[in-house]
Design a protein around this motif. Sequence first.
Motif, short mmCIF file in Angstrom:
data_model
loop_
_atom_site.label_atom_id
_atom_site.label_comp_id
_atom_site.label_asym_id
_atom_site.label_seq_id
_atom_site.Cartn_x
_atom_site.Cartn_y
_atom_site.Cartn_z
N SER A 2 -7.19 3.12 -19.62
CA SER A 2 -7.96 2.63 -18.48
C SER A 2 -7.81 3.58 -17.30
O SER A 2 -6.72 4.06 -16.99
CB SER A 2 -7.50 1.23 -18.09
OG SER A 2 -7.69 0.33 -19.15
N ASN A 3 -8.91 3.85 -16.63
CA ASN A 3 -8.91 4.77 -15.50
C ASN A 3 -8.95 3.96 -14.20
O ASN A 3 -9.93 3.96 -13.48
CB ASN A 3 -10.09 5.73 -15.59
CG ASN A 3 -10.04 6.81 -14.52
OD1 ASN A 3 -8.96 7.16 -14.02
ND2 ASN A 3 -11.19 7.33 -14.16
N ALA A 8 -5.76 0.64 -5.68
CA ALA A 8 -6.30 -0.70 -5.94
C ALA A 8 -5.39 -1.45 -6.90
O ALA A 8 -5.13 -2.65 -6.73
CB ALA A 8 -7.71 -0.60 -6.49
N LEU A 9 -4.89 -0.74 -7.92
CA LEU A 9 -4.03 -1.39 -8.89
C LEU A 9 -2.71 -1.82 -8.25
O LEU A 9 -2.17 -2.88 -8.57
CB LEU A 9 -3.75 -0.45 -10.06
CG LEU A 9 -2.97 -1.04 -11.23
CD1 LEU A 9 -3.71 -2.24 -11.82
CD2 LEU A 9 -2.73 0.01 -12.31
N ARG A 10 -2.20 -1.01 -7.30
CA ARG A 10 -0.97 -1.37 -6.62
C ARG A 10 -1.18 -2.66 -5.82
O ARG A 10 -0.29 -3.50 -5.73
CB ARG A 10 -0.53 -0.23 -5.69
CG ARG A 10 0.95 -0.11 -5.61
CD ARG A 10 1.49 1.16 -5.07
NE ARG A 10 0.72 1.83 -4.07
CZ ARG A 10 0.30 3.08 -4.19
NH1 ARG A 10 0.57 3.76 -5.28
NH2 ARG A 10 -0.38 3.67 -3.23
N GLN A 11 -2.36 -2.81 -5.23
CA GLN A 11 -2.66 -4.04 -4.49
C GLN A 11 -2.74 -5.23 -5.44
O GLN A 11 -2.31 -6.34 -5.09
CB GLN A 11 -3.96 -3.89 -3.72
CG GLN A 11 -3.86 -2.96 -2.50
CD GLN A 11 -5.12 -2.97 -1.67
OE1 GLN A 11 -6.23 -3.09 -2.20
NE2 GLN A 11 -4.97 -2.82 -0.38
N VAL A 12 -3.28 -5.01 -6.64
CA VAL A 12 -3.32 -6.08 -7.63
C VAL A 12 -1.90 -6.51 -8.00
O VAL A 12 -1.57 -7.70 -8.01
CB VAL A 12 -4.08 -5.63 -8.89
CG1 VAL A 12 -3.93 -6.64 -10.02
CG2 VAL A 12 -5.56 -5.44 -8.57
N GLY A 153 1.74 -6.52 -0.24
CA GLY A 153 1.87 -5.28 0.51
C GLY A 153 2.68 -5.38 1.78
O GLY A 153 2.73 -4.41 2.55
N SER A 154 3.32 -6.52 2.07
CA SER A 154 4.09 -6.62 3.30
C SER A 154 5.32 -7.48 3.08
O SER A 154 5.43 -8.21 2.09
CB SER A 154 3.24 -7.21 4.44
OG SER A 154 2.91 -8.56 4.17
N TYR A 155 6.26 -7.36 4.01
CA TYR A 155 7.47 -8.16 3.94
C TYR A 155 7.17 -9.60 4.32
O TYR A 155 6.35 -9.87 5.21
CB TYR A 155 8.52 -7.59 4.89
CG TYR A 155 9.00 -6.21 4.54
CD1 TYR A 155 9.73 -5.98 3.37
CD2 TYR A 155 8.74 -5.12 5.37
CE1 TYR A 155 10.17 -4.72 3.04
CE2 TYR A 155 9.17 -3.85 5.04
CZ TYR A 155 9.89 -3.65 3.87
OH TYR A 155 10.32 -2.39 3.55
N LEU A 242 -0.71 2.29 4.56
CA LEU A 242 -1.80 3.24 4.31
C LEU A 242 -2.80 2.67 3.31
O LEU A 242 -4.01 2.88 3.45
CB LEU A 242 -1.23 4.57 3.79
CG LEU A 242 -0.44 5.40 4.82
CD1 LEU A 242 0.20 6.60 4.15
CD2 LEU A 242 -1.35 5.85 5.96
N ASP A 243 -2.32 1.94 2.31
CA ASP A 243 -3.23 1.29 1.36
C ASP A 243 -4.10 0.25 2.07
O ASP A 243 -5.30 0.14 1.81
CB ASP A 243 -2.44 0.62 0.24
CG ASP A 243 -1.86 1.61 -0.75
OD1 ASP A 243 -2.26 2.79 -0.69
OD2 ASP A 243 -1.01 1.21 -1.56
N SER A 244 -3.49 -0.52 2.98
CA SER A 244 -4.25 -1.52 3.73
C SER A 244 -5.31 -0.86 4.60
O SER A 244 -6.46 -1.32 4.66
CB SER A 244 -3.31 -2.36 4.60
OG SER A 244 -2.45 -3.16 3.82
N LEU A 245 -4.92 0.22 5.27
CA LEU A 245 -5.88 0.94 6.11
C LEU A 245 -7.02 1.51 5.28
O LEU A 245 -8.18 1.47 5.70
CB LEU A 245 -5.16 2.05 6.88
CG LEU A 245 -4.16 1.59 7.95
CD1 LEU A 245 -3.32 2.76 8.45
CD2 LEU A 245 -4.89 0.92 9.12
#
Length: 308
Positions: A2-3, A8-12, A153-155, A242-245
């Motif tokens: 899978s590509n 995005a995958l880290r957010q998942v 993505g956050s504490y 940075l991912d959120s931004l």
Amino acid sequence: MSNFDSKALRQVFSQFPTGVTVITTRTADGEPIGVTASSFNTVSMSPALVLWSIDKDAHSLDAFKNCEYFAINILSDQQIAISNRFAGRGQDKFSGIDYTHGLGDSPLLPEALTQLQCKNWNVYEGGDHLIMVGEVLEYSVTQNARPLVFSQGSYSQASPHYDVLNTKQVDVLSQHEFLEDHILYLLRASYNQLSQVFYKRLNEAEGVSPELWRIYACLADGNALDLDSLGVFVMQPRRDLLDSLTSMGAHVQCDEQTAELTEAGINRAQKLLSIEKQYKQELASRVGADNYNDMKETLRHLYCREHL
């Protein structure tokens, strides 16, 4: 194969809440090594086995792969700075930390929620990571402390669920007078209930998460803010910030040092702030404007004194 887009995958993956740990050991030359990891998990009770994973590109890979012992320091909710320190690179991470020495001289960090001292039991391939399995030989627990949680993505902090507070624990309040006078219980219960309603409104109206709401609110004045300060305000490590931004697309402009909202971003921030203003007005009407303002001043006074 899978590509997937890695960000995005880290957010998942971040939708699954975890604790936060700092794994420590010594290099062959005796240098203390430590890395922040949220990949910790239990494996077996007999023998007592746990696991965590390390990136194959990590500077400390060889030290952990070849060590005889390592320690898992599970962080408390007062140790965000420690988590950020050991998540970074290029600094003496142990400078100024009064750590003690565990098995194999592995550093044990002070005030950690839990410490597991492990023998390196086995190492397995895991794609772009190595899976480290350790046998727990010794452990300790700090009493009256709460875990640091990493979620979306956050504490975060662990707290009783909103539904529990509004069912079973309502009965408890009526039965136990001491809870009615316990300010920390009342503050946490109120926060859980009120934030649940507020964040739901933000998501339904503009489709933003609590993490993105904090970013929009911090940058709503149109001025640029350095990423280190923004990360502290929104409780996100730099990589996740940075991912959120990035997920905000054309609503934000950022580089490696600063971030600021574009005109479209400011427009959305104003919509979010109008929802927040409406909610504040509803709260003020429930308790009375004078009581509401007095409550804010009291909380501000308590917060400021706590951080002197």
